[in-house]
Design a protein around this motif. Structure first.
Motif, short mmCIF file in Angstrom:
data_model
loop_
_atom_site.label_atom_id
_atom_site.label_comp_id
_atom_site.label_asym_id
_atom_site.label_seq_id
_atom_site.Cartn_x
_atom_site.Cartn_y
_atom_site.Cartn_z
N ARG A 14 0.84 -1.21 0.00
CA ARG A 14 0.00 0.00 0.00
C ARG A 14 0.87 1.25 0.00
NH1 ARG A 14 -5.12 0.19 0.88
NH2 ARG A 14 -5.03 2.15 2.00
N ILE A 15 0.39 2.25 -0.69
CA ILE A 15 1.10 3.53 -0.76
C ILE A 15 0.11 4.66 -0.52
CG2 ILE A 15 2.37 5.13 -2.25
CD1 ILE A 15 3.30 2.71 -3.86
N GLU A 16 0.46 5.57 0.35
CA GLU A 16 -0.26 6.83 0.51
C GLU A 16 0.59 7.85 -0.25
OE1 GLU A 16 -3.11 7.36 2.35
OE2 GLU A 16 -3.25 5.25 2.93
N HIS A 17 0.11 8.31 -1.37
CA HIS A 17 0.89 9.22 -2.22
C HIS A 17 0.97 10.60 -1.56
CE1 HIS A 17 0.84 6.10 -5.23
NE2 HIS A 17 -0.48 6.03 -5.08
N ASP A 18 2.18 11.18 -1.56
CA ASP A 18 2.41 12.44 -0.86
C ASP A 18 1.82 13.66 -1.56
OD1 ASP A 18 3.82 11.27 1.24
OD2 ASP A 18 5.73 11.42 0.19
N ILE A 19 1.79 13.66 -2.87
CA ILE A 19 1.34 14.85 -3.60
C ILE A 19 -0.17 15.02 -3.42
CG2 ILE A 19 1.10 15.93 -5.87
CD1 ILE A 19 3.61 14.42 -6.72
N ARG A 20 -0.56 16.24 -3.08
CA ARG A 20 -1.98 16.59 -2.98
C ARG A 20 -2.25 17.68 -4.01
NH1 ARG A 20 -4.50 15.35 2.31
NH2 ARG A 20 -3.06 13.93 3.29
N ARG A 21 -3.52 17.82 -4.38
CA ARG A 21 -3.85 18.80 -5.43
C ARG A 21 -5.22 19.37 -5.17
NH1 ARG A 21 -5.00 21.23 -9.87
NH2 ARG A 21 -3.72 21.01 -11.71
N THR A 22 -5.30 20.70 -5.07
CA THR A 22 -6.59 21.38 -4.97
C THR A 22 -7.08 21.65 -6.38
OG1 THR A 22 -6.00 22.35 -2.84
CG2 THR A 22 -7.80 23.40 -4.07
N VAL A 23 -8.30 21.25 -6.66
CA VAL A 23 -8.90 21.40 -7.99
C VAL A 23 -9.37 22.84 -8.16
CG1 VAL A 23 -10.71 20.60 -9.53
CG2 VAL A 23 -9.60 18.98 -7.99
N THR A 24 -9.00 23.44 -9.28
CA THR A 24 -9.36 24.83 -9.54
C THR A 24 -10.41 24.93 -10.64
OG1 THR A 24 -7.70 25.20 -11.25
CG2 THR A 24 -7.00 25.54 -8.95
N GLU A 25 -11.02 26.10 -10.74
CA GLU A 25 -11.97 26.36 -11.82
C GLU A 25 -11.28 26.23 -13.17
OE1 GLU A 25 -15.22 29.75 -13.16
OE2 GLU A 25 -13.70 30.25 -11.66
N THR A 26 -10.02 26.69 -13.25
CA THR A 26 -9.27 26.61 -14.50
C THR A 26 -9.03 25.17 -14.91
OG1 THR A 26 -8.20 28.73 -14.03
CG2 THR A 26 -7.12 27.30 -15.63
N ASP A 27 -8.70 24.30 -13.95
CA ASP A 27 -8.52 22.87 -14.25
C ASP A 27 -9.76 22.32 -14.95
OD1 ASP A 27 -6.07 22.73 -12.83
OD2 ASP A 27 -7.10 22.17 -10.97
N ASN A 28 -10.91 22.55 -14.35
CA ASN A 28 -12.16 22.00 -14.85
C ASN A 28 -12.53 22.60 -16.20
OD1 ASN A 28 -14.64 20.39 -14.40
ND2 ASN A 28 -15.59 22.41 -14.38
N LEU A 29 -12.37 23.90 -16.34
CA LEU A 29 -12.70 24.58 -17.58
C LEU A 29 -11.80 24.11 -18.72
CD1 LEU A 29 -14.28 26.78 -19.12
CD2 LEU A 29 -12.52 28.39 -18.36
N LEU A 30 -10.49 24.10 -18.49
CA LEU A 30 -9.57 23.69 -19.55
C LEU A 30 -9.76 22.23 -19.94
CD1 LEU A 30 -6.23 25.47 -18.57
CD2 LEU A 30 -7.77 26.02 -20.45
N PHE A 31 -9.90 21.36 -18.96
CA PHE A 31 -10.05 19.94 -19.26
C PHE A 31 -11.35 19.69 -20.03
CE2 PHE A 31 -10.78 15.46 -18.63
CZ PHE A 31 -9.51 14.93 -18.72
#
Length: 149
Positions: A14-31
């Motif tokens: 098992r791995i708990e991945h260290d990187i975290r990411r806050t989702v932004t409006e730009t992420d959603n719009l661009l994707f």
């Protein structure tokens, strides 16, 4: 190289991945626009307000892609021959702009490759969790990995 070779994995790892990411409006719009997804729930705040969610809903294929991306560094970076498939993808909870994501992975299965003796197949179960520790996406990923040495 952060990833592990096929023969370095064991079922149950098992791995708990260290990187975290806050989702932004730009992420959603661009994707959403890059993938030609015109769903009003993702792009139209007024339509989203009238939905059962009451706000913009983050594109679930972005959520899935983020899950895979957050897992790569600890699992397959530098050792991957090819991803063979993604199975049982589910999104049990919605993701909203401003949610902070983290990922965890577990090795579910190991198989020797019959066609490539220099590699083996690892099946990972990846989960993406929000800041409330709710699973927002889960999938199985089968990856063909190099053997060490």
């Amino acid at each position: 190289m952060a990833g592990k070779f096929f023969d370095q994995w064991q079922v149950g790892d098992r791995i708990e991945h260290d990187i975290r990411r806050t989702v932004t409006e730009t992420d959603n719009l661009l994707f959403s626009t890059m993938t030609h997804n015109p769903q009003p729930l993702h792009l139209d705040i007024e339509a989203a307000k009238k939905s059962g969610f009451g706000q913009i809903l983050v594109n679930s294929t972005f959520t899935f892609s983020l899950l895979v991306g957050l897992s790569v560094g600890d699992t397959t970076l530098g050792t991957l021959v090819a991803n063979l498939g993604f199975d049982k993808v589910v999104t049990p909870k919605p993701v909203f702009i401003g949610d902070t994501m983290r990922a965890q992975s577990e090795v579910a299965e190991l198989r020797t490759s019959k066609s490539r003796p220099e590699a083996g197949i690892v099946t990972f179960v990846h989960e993406l969790l929000n800041q409330r520790d709710e699973v927002v996406c889960r999938c199985e990923r089968s990856a063909l990995l190099k053997r060490s040495g």
